[in-house]
Design a protein around this motif. Sequence first.
Motif, PDB file in Angstrom:
ATOM      1  N   GLN A 118       0.823  -1.209   0.000  1.00 37.78           N
ATOM      2  CA  GLN A 118       0.000   0.000   0.000  1.00 37.78           C
ATOM      3  C   GLN A 118       0.856   1.258   0.000  1.00 37.78           C
ATOM      4  N   GLU A 155       3.910   1.530  -1.162  1.00 39.71           N
ATOM      5  CA  GLU A 155       4.559   1.643  -2.473  1.00 39.71           C
ATOM      6  C   GLU A 155       3.584   2.149  -3.526  1.00 39.71           C
ATOM      7  N   SER A 156       2.344   1.658  -3.488  1.00 35.39           N
ATOM      8  CA  SER A 156       1.348   2.133  -4.445  1.00 35.39           C
ATOM      9  C   SER A 156       1.047   3.619  -4.249  1.00 35.39           C
ATOM     10  N   ALA A 157       0.962   4.062  -2.995  1.00 41.25           N
ATOM     11  CA  ALA A 157       0.729   5.489  -2.739  1.00 41.25           C
ATOM     12  C   ALA A 157       1.900   6.332  -3.211  1.00 41.25           C
ATOM     13  N   LEU A 196       3.955   5.591  -5.695  1.00 46.29           N
ATOM     14  CA  LEU A 196       3.921   5.621  -7.162  1.00 46.29           C
ATOM     15  C   LEU A 196       2.877   6.616  -7.675  1.00 46.29           C
ATOM     16  N   ARG A 197       1.721   6.656  -7.019  1.00 46.27           N
ATOM     17  CA  ARG A 197       0.690   7.616  -7.443  1.00 46.27           C
ATOM     18  C   ARG A 197       1.157   9.049  -7.218  1.00 46.27           C
ATOM     19  N   LEU A 243       3.614   9.988 -10.015  1.00 44.52           N
ATOM     20  CA  LEU A 243       3.142   9.870 -11.399  1.00 44.52           C
ATOM     21  C   LEU A 243       3.129  11.199 -12.154  1.00 44.52           C
ATOM     22  N   ASP A 246       1.129  -2.521 -12.737  1.00 41.14           N
ATOM     23  CA  ASP A 246       0.716  -2.027 -11.427  1.00 41.14           C
ATOM     24  C   ASP A 246      -0.453  -1.065 -11.596  1.00 41.14           C
ATOM     25  N   ALA A 287      -1.296   1.521 -10.025  1.00 39.29           N
ATOM     26  CA  ALA A 287      -0.907   2.922  -9.888  1.00 39.29           C
ATOM     27  C   ALA A 287      -0.245   3.465 -11.142  1.00 39.29           C
ATOM     28  N   LEU A 288       0.403   2.593 -11.924  1.00 39.17           N
ATOM     29  CA  LEU A 288       1.098   3.014 -13.145  1.00 39.17           C
ATOM     30  C   LEU A 288       0.321   2.675 -14.403  1.00 39.17           C
ATOM     31  N   SER A 338      -3.702  13.882 -13.226  1.00 36.05           N
ATOM     32  CA  SER A 338      -3.281  13.250 -11.977  1.00 36.05           C
ATOM     33  C   SER A 338      -3.176  14.263 -10.852  1.00 36.05           C
ATOM     34  N   ALA A 346      -5.386  14.226  -7.449  1.00 40.71           N
ATOM     35  CA  ALA A 346      -4.766  14.243  -6.124  1.00 40.71           C
ATOM     36  C   ALA A 346      -5.286  15.397  -5.274  1.00 40.71           C
TER      37      ALA A 346
END
Length: 270
Positions: A119, A121-123, A125-126, A129, A188, A190-191, A219, A223
């Motif tokens: 989680q 890592e996904s945050a 990456l977002r 971005l 992924d 997020a990507l 993006s 956000a």
Amino acid sequence: MHTTEWTTASAGGALTALLGGAVRALRARCVLRGRARAVGMPVHRPRRGGRRGSWSFGRPGGRLRLPPGFGRYGAGLLLGTGVAVSFHGLRALLAGVLVAAACCRWLPERPTAEERRAQAESAALRAQLPLTADLLAGCLASWCAPATAAEAVAGAVAEPMATRLAEAAADLRMGGDAEESWARFGSDPALAPLGRCLARACASGAPPAAGLARLAEGSRASAAAAAQQRARRAGVLATAPLGLCFLPAFVLIGVVPVVTGLAGTFLVHT
């Protein structure tokens, strides 16, 4: 023995067993710490992984670990015991059992260390971005090759985006298909928008700079909207405890006296 006494004794026994297990675990941890310090073994908190407040004795596997589901089942046992003790009779016992079973079944489980890492890592990456899309758009607009652009951006951004871009650049350098490489890069969630944009540009041959710029702008807007929504939700959650505190007081001070006075007057006249 009456039903009330039997219910109280059972609830007290269950609570005593739970507290006794926790005390034994804490005592075992203290004993391990004392022995480790006596022999000169390092005692430290782990920097990564494990729970906050857990201790390690010379090796990462020496931490005190609770069994899976301990928090959920412990909360269910405590709530069921509280319901059974608060009321009397067999119905209270059945209600406590139902409450405990419902808590054990539907309370959310605490995420594991791997899930929390994924989680985070996904945050990250977002969050990276929009900047990554802008940098890729600038490199590709200056007629850089896709592999060169990915390598340049990988050296400019932080982890974990740098590793993903470096892997995609290495795949492109080795002669891999560009569309498939960017599709794997976007595996992924997020990507996924960035990977689809680049794969679409490779398939159609259109310049990807404009699409990447639109992706970065969208993006950032998403956000900002998510941040505003979290701020509004925090305000609502902050006022909820105040409402729970003031509502009983309002009922007891403002409503109950009026109702009691009207009821007394009505009963006197009748």
